[in-house]
Design a protein around this motif. Structure first.
Motif, PDB file in Angstrom:
ATOM      1  N   HIS A 161      -6.832  -5.560   7.244  1.00 20.63           N
ATOM      2  CA  HIS A 161      -6.860  -4.235   6.607  1.00 20.63           C
ATOM      3  C   HIS A 161      -7.451  -3.151   7.512  1.00 20.63           C
ATOM      4  O   HIS A 161      -7.314  -1.960   7.204  1.00 20.63           O
ATOM      5  N   TYR A 204      -1.887  -3.988  -5.219  1.00 20.00           N
ATOM      6  CA  TYR A 204      -3.053  -4.875  -5.303  1.00 20.00           C
ATOM      7  C   TYR A 204      -3.569  -4.957  -6.743  1.00 20.00           C
ATOM      8  O   TYR A 204      -3.948  -6.036  -7.212  1.00 20.00           O
ATOM      9  N   LEU A 218      -1.464   0.567  -0.856  1.00 23.87           N
ATOM     10  CA  LEU A 218      -1.699  -0.825  -1.278  1.00 23.87           C
ATOM     11  C   LEU A 218      -2.425  -0.931  -2.621  1.00 23.87           C
ATOM     12  O   LEU A 218      -2.374  -1.982  -3.256  1.00 23.87           O
ATOM     13  N   VAL A 256      -5.011  -0.643   8.813  1.00 26.59           N
ATOM     14  CA  VAL A 256      -4.457   0.112   7.672  1.00 26.59           C
ATOM     15  C   VAL A 256      -5.457   1.178   7.230  1.00 26.59           C
ATOM     16  O   VAL A 256      -5.082   2.324   6.946  1.00 26.59           O
ATOM     17  N   ILE A 263       4.121  -0.658   5.493  1.00 26.24           N
ATOM     18  CA  ILE A 263       2.948  -0.238   6.278  1.00 26.24           C
ATOM     19  C   ILE A 263       3.081  -0.688   7.729  1.00 26.24           C
ATOM     20  O   ILE A 263       2.833   0.077   8.666  1.00 26.24           O
ATOM     21  N   ILE A 264       3.489  -1.943   7.916  1.00 28.14           N
ATOM     22  CA  ILE A 264       3.631  -2.473   9.290  1.00 28.14           C
ATOM     23  C   ILE A 264       4.663  -1.647  10.065  1.00 28.14           C
ATOM     24  O   ILE A 264       4.451  -1.287  11.220  1.00 28.14           O
ATOM     25  N   TRP A 301       3.332  -4.002   2.260  1.00 24.35           N
ATOM     26  CA  TRP A 301       2.850  -4.379   3.596  1.00 24.35           C
ATOM     27  C   TRP A 301       3.946  -4.212   4.644  1.00 24.35           C
ATOM     28  O   TRP A 301       3.694  -3.775   5.759  1.00 24.35           O
ATOM     29  N   VAL A 322       3.481  -6.445  -3.318  1.00 26.27           N
ATOM     30  CA  VAL A 322       2.472  -6.422  -2.243  1.00 26.27           C
ATOM     31  C   VAL A 322       3.161  -6.623  -0.889  1.00 26.27           C
ATOM     32  O   VAL A 322       2.906  -5.890   0.075  1.00 26.27           O
TER      33      VAL A 322
END
Lengths: 249, 423
Positions: free
Chosen positions: B321, B337, B333, B324, B414-415, B411, B407
């Motif tokens: 994290h 989450y 997230l 991030v 985000i990546i 992710w 989730v």
């Protein structure tokens, strides 16, 4: 000129199969020597015997006049011989800097020290920075070795090989799998880092071989059929028949 | 000519170490009960033990099934030394007694380690298991030294009172343990920053390459094990002072397995991973163990889940994290989450209900069919609780899958975003 490495009637069998059949070779100090031959000729096996990866079946290998037969790879390395691998063999999870620094620690006498702080080893850190600069990976200093491009990994492989300051360097197909541009860069890199050292190289790219080597040995079915200067190898009929064909002209 | 990079003092690192030390020192002032103090003392000893184990597993790539041999033998030697000190045979301050355990751990590291570290991988693991069993068998055979099943007891309160320190009160023992834990943590961290520590990583990652840069991989593994044995022995020594007794259990397979689980769950790939792991482990043992007898089942389940879905342990979950947070993308997230947490609670409630009801049914259904769970009393032989539990379990599993997909999707985005920023 004194001999850096000498092979005397070296043989290697795997079971009943003879892979290396009585190789005699003497390479003077400071020479760039290429070992060529068709696939399966035993070139990599010969490297593995010289560097202690495989035990000899017969004969003897002398490094700077002393027998290294039966020694382990790390013992041979400590006597001044370092090698690279055909398949890239680096510390994938470490950074470029850490890879190179690992390769200089022993030669600078830090051995198994657990009382020196790595950050405080000025000589080791400086040497690692210099090697990174010489192999052109300074900008990738903190990058994990596993994510480097193929050509960068090959350069790092060479960097690890030369970092310890070994006088005898074995490069196993250093340009394998590279593009023309990458190969040209690699040749220049090898030329630069092998300055004043004894270089033994296995290579399939004849352009690289004839560009770099002072002398070439031709290995066919585990035997050296010719060992001479590049221009003489080009004209050697036995070599042409066994390996080069017309491509080398 | 290259120039060395100037690296100023790493303030972040000093801050982390300072806060850790402060928390350890202040904790007993906040949690004052004897029970909490006992748990915290156990955690302090456990931290040293787990970090010493991680020198093998995380740093050196050596999966040992017999690490408790070194802590256990260290504990036995310390307890015998304490008994000799109390008899006046020789003088040695109790404060420094754990060093006796450390020396014993290192000594047996030399004896056993020379054999075990000749090979790595599966062979090393099997030999370590064999040595663990062998030493455990010896502990029951040679009762003069090991005290048989009863073990060897001691009294840590002895000699004259120095500055009011007698090690009678548990708080004094806690601070003794914390003092040693901080010293050992710093020493083990420092080791990772030495040539041997770095080459242990190199041998773990690529032993062949390490040999071709001049290192004898056997020697690297051997020295790592000896040092690891030293710290494990200190942990054992502290344990013997804390409990005032050492039994064969201290060097048995259960102790070796526990430290393996704690280290793996915390994250063997990171220095602080085992610290998290040992805290989680003791929470499971004390908090969950205080509520249910099925705590070992839950611990096993946690281990299984971590192996399958987070092999880097809690430490990797935390560290993933960091980029991030730096990129200020955490807001993407929070919602997935929250959904995962809510559905996870439903799933967990269903799972716990089924486990606890099955456990109660098999143990006491005939004599005591009534049980209470989550503040609700019910009859375990009636159908309704089973239907509710099954509903929670199946329903929770289904909705959890949707939540975890969300989730995963978040992710993925985000990546991608992070890669684009880097490019």
């Amino acid at each position: 000129m004194s001999t850096a490495i000498e092979l005397k009637a070296v043989t290697k069998n795997f079971g009943n199969t003879e892979i290396i059949r009585g190789v005699d070779l003497a390479i003077p100090r400071g020479e760039r020597h290429a070992v060529i031959g068709p696939n399966g000729a035993g070139k990599s096996t010969l490297f593995n015997l010289i560097s202690g990866r495989y035990p000899l079946s017969g004969g003897d290998i002398l490094l700077n006049g002393e027998s290294v037969s039966g020694l382990k790879p790390f013992e041979i390395n400590r006597r001044g011989l370092s090698r690279s691998f055909q398949i890239t063999n680096i510390f994938q999870r470490m950074s470029v800097f850490e890879n190179v620094r690992c390769a200089v620690l022993w030669s600078l006498g830090y051995k198994y020290s657990f009382w020196h702080r790595l950050g405080g080893l000025k000589d080791a850190n400086l040497r690692a920075e210099e090697v990174m600069e010489s192999i052109g990976l300074k900008a990738r200093r903190d990058t994990s070795a596993g994510v480097l491009s193929y050509a960068e990994q090959r350069a790092l492989e060479i960097g690890i090989t030369i970092a310890g300051g070994a006088e005898v360097i074995l490069l196993d197909e250093p340009t394998a799998g590279m593009s023309r541009t990458e190969t040209a860069d690699a040749v220049e890199l090898i030329r630069k880092v092998s300055q004043g050292k004894t270089l033994i190289m296995v290579e399939h790219d004849m352009g690289v071989v004839f560009d770099l080597a002072d002398k070439i040995s031709v290995l066919v079915y585990g035997e050296v059929i010719a060992s001479d200067k590049p221009q003489n190898i080009r004209g050697n009929k036995a070599v042409q028949e066994a390996y080069l064909g017309t491509e080398a002209h | 000519m290259s120039k060395l990079r100037y690296r100023p003092i790493n303030l972040g690192r000093w801050l982390v170490w300072g806060i850790t030390a402060l928390v350890m020192i202040v904790l007993p002032l906040i949690f004052t009960s004897g029970f909490t103090l006992t748990i915290m003392s156990q955690i302090g000893v456990g931290i040293i033990f787990a970090l010493s184990y991680n020198m093998l597993l995380g740093q050196g790539g050596m999966l040992s099934f017999g690490h408790a041999v070194y802590s256990g033998l260290g504990a036995y030697f310390t307890v015998h030394a304490l008994n000799l000190i109390s008899k006046g045979t020789f003088y040695f301050p109790v404060t420094l007694a754990p060093i006796i355990g450390g020396v014993a751990g290192a000594f047996f590291g030399v004896i056993f380690g020379y054999v075990t570290t000749k090979k790595s991988g599966t062979t090393f693991a099997m030999i370590s298991l064999g040595i663990g069993e062998m030493v455990f068998a010896c502990s029951l055979m040679f009762s003069d030294f090991f005290g048989g099943e009863a073990g060897i007891a001691t009294n840590r309160v002895m000699g004259s009172n120095v500055l009011g320190i007698t090690y009678g009160p548990a708080i004094q023992v806690y601070y003794l343990i914390i003092g040693w834990a901080l010293v050992c943590m710093a020493a083990m961290y420092a080791w990772t920053q030495t040539p041997l520590g770095r080459m242990a990583n190199a041998v773990r990652d690529n032993p062949e390459r390490a040999e071709f840069v001049g290192y004898d991989t056997h020697m690297v593994r051997f020295l790592t094990l000896v040092l690891s044995g030293f710290f494990a022995g200190i942990a054992g020594g502290l344990s013997s002072i804390n409990y005032e007794i050492v039994t064969a259990e201290n060097l048995g397979a259960l102790a070796s397995g526990s430290v393996l689980i704690a280290t793996f769950v915390g994250g063997a790939g990171y220095f602080f991973g085992p610290i998290i792991g040992i805290i989680v482990f003791f929470v499971m043992v004390t908090a969950v163990g205080g509520i249910t007898q099925a705590w070992l089942f839950y611990l096993g389940l946690l281990f299984l889940i971590m192996v399958l879905y987070a092999p880097g342990g809690f430490a990797s979950l935390i560290l993933m994290h960091v980029p991030v947070i730096k990129a200020r993308l955490m807001r993407r997230l929070w919602l997935p989450y929250a959904a995962a947490a809510i559905t996870g609670v439903v799933l967990l409630a269903g799972l716990v209900s089924v486990v606890e009801m099955t456990y109660h049914y098999s143990a006491e259904a005939d004599t005591n069919p009534g049980m209470a769970l989550f503040g609700l009393a019910f009859n375990v032989t009636s159908y309704t609780p089973w239907a509710v539990a099954a509903g929670l379990l199946v329903g929770g599993f289904i909705v959890s899958r949707f939540a975890w997909k969300a989730v995963g999707k978040a992710w993925g985005e985000i990546i991608l975003g992070l890669q684009e920023r880097r490019a």
